[in-house]
Design an enzyme around this catalytic site. Structure first.
Site, short mmCIF file in Angstrom:
data_model
loop_
_atom_site.label_atom_id
_atom_site.label_comp_id
_atom_site.label_asym_id
_atom_site.label_seq_id
_atom_site.Cartn_x
_atom_site.Cartn_y
_atom_site.Cartn_z
N CYS A 115 -2.92 0.13 9.64
CA CYS A 115 -3.94 -0.86 9.21
C CYS A 115 -4.88 -1.25 10.33
CB CYS A 115 -3.28 -2.14 8.73
SG CYS A 115 -1.71 -1.91 7.96
N HIS A 173 0.84 -1.20 0.00
CA HIS A 173 0.00 0.00 0.00
C HIS A 173 0.87 1.26 0.00
CE1 HIS A 173 -3.45 -2.42 1.99
NE2 HIS A 173 -3.90 -2.02 0.81
C1 CIR Z 1 -3.66 -7.63 3.08
O1 CIR Z 1 -2.81 -8.06 2.29
O2 CIR Z 1 -4.69 -7.08 2.70
C2 CIR Z 1 -3.39 -7.76 4.56
N1 CIR Z 1 -2.68 -8.98 4.78
C3 CIR Z 1 -2.61 -6.59 5.10
C4 CIR Z 1 -3.33 -5.30 5.00
C5 CIR Z 1 -2.54 -4.16 5.52
N2 CIR Z 1 -3.31 -2.97 5.52
C6 CIR Z 1 -2.83 -1.74 5.43
O3 CIR Z 1 -1.64 -1.55 5.20
N3 CIR Z 1 -3.68 -0.73 5.50
#
Ligand code: CIR
Length: 259
Positions: free
Chosen positions: A254, A167
């Site tokens: 996150c 991201h």
């Molecule tokens: C994903 O790949 O969607 C999750 N394992 C990690 C999401 C991390 N989210 C973020 O950086 N906002």
């Protein structure tokens, strides 16, 4: 109140046993639920230490990545915008977040087109909303967000997430209205012109995802050089163990929606 880093509430979701199936770019080991629960409790306690109310949602056994609530919505003082994740396995998390935001936000809007956008790609600064295109966020998602928030007076600027980085905010975070912590590889794209930048230390790129939450900067533990750069710049740093979320490419931002 400065809406970019002063918050009265955060929403979090307890990690579930399903995290072992969480999405990850590279498999560096299976996350340990007990350790993740301890770290999550420390994270929530730190948010609460600022006197914010933390709305703690229950674990979702059917959604392996649901503890990473940030990706489901963008919350602004004027209202919330429900996202449309680029990861198909995460699409169902959005509807499960909506009732909570409906309760606390003045208005809830939706990305309804065929584009995709995840909260992890969105950085709200004092003057604009930066959205990084990535494997999860596409041009249609960015342009729909831009039209949804334009009557609230926001300028959305499309930028690009470096190759191989999940991201946009994996590589940057807002520390103050006009101050951004970033990796050099992201800043090299020129996307932060006009901002005051603080760089992660050499070899510590993995700590770029922090959150400024009221008086604290929450950062992952184990990045001493960057922690001391931030402390020297006057920030009150709180380190939280992030070893288990890191196995799923997750970090400080996150784990909460802040408003
Ligand atoms: C994903 O790949 O969607 C999750 N394992 C990690 C999401 C991390 N989210 C973020 O950086 N906002």
């Amino acid at each position: 109140m400065n809406p970019t880093f002063e918050f009265s509430r955060a929403v979090t979701r307890r990690p579930s046993a399903a995290i072992v199936d969480g999405l990850r770019a590279n498999d560096i080991g299976t996350p340990d639920l007990n350790q993740m629960l301890k770290d999550h409790a420390h994270y929530v306690a730190t948010l609460k230490e600022t006197n914010a109310e933390v709305i703690e949602l229950p674990a979702l056994d059917d959604f392996a990545d649901a503890t990473f609530v940030e990706d489901t919505a963008l919350v602004l003082p004027q209202g919330a915008i429900m996202m449309r994740p680029g990861a198909a396995s995460r699409m169902g998390e959005v509807a499960l977040m909506q009732p909570t935001l409906q309760k606390y936000c003045k208005e809830v809007r939706h990305i309804t087109g065929s584009g995709h956008i995840e909260g992890g790609d969105i950085l709200v600064t004092g003057r604009e909303i930066l959205v990084g295109r990535s494997d999860r966020t596409d041009a249609l998602g960015v342009s729909e967000l831009a039209s949804i928030v334009s009557d609230w007076g926001y300028d959305v600027r499309e930028v690009f997430t470096p190759e191989g980085v999940l991201h946009f905010k994996t590589d940057c975070s807002l520390l103050g209205e006009n101050t951004i912590l970033t990796t050099k590889r992201l800043a090299a794209s020129g996307c932060f012109e006009g901002y005051d930048l603080i760089y992660t230390a050499e070899g510590e790129e993995a700590c770029a995802n922090t959150i400024r939450f009221n008086q604290f900067v929450l950062m992952p533990a184990g990045f001493p050089k960057t922690a001391s750069v931030l402390a020297d710049a006057g920030f009150l740093v709180r380190e939280i163990n992030n070893s288990e979320c890191a196995k799923l490419d997750g970090g400080m931002s996150c784990l909460s929606l802040r408003f």
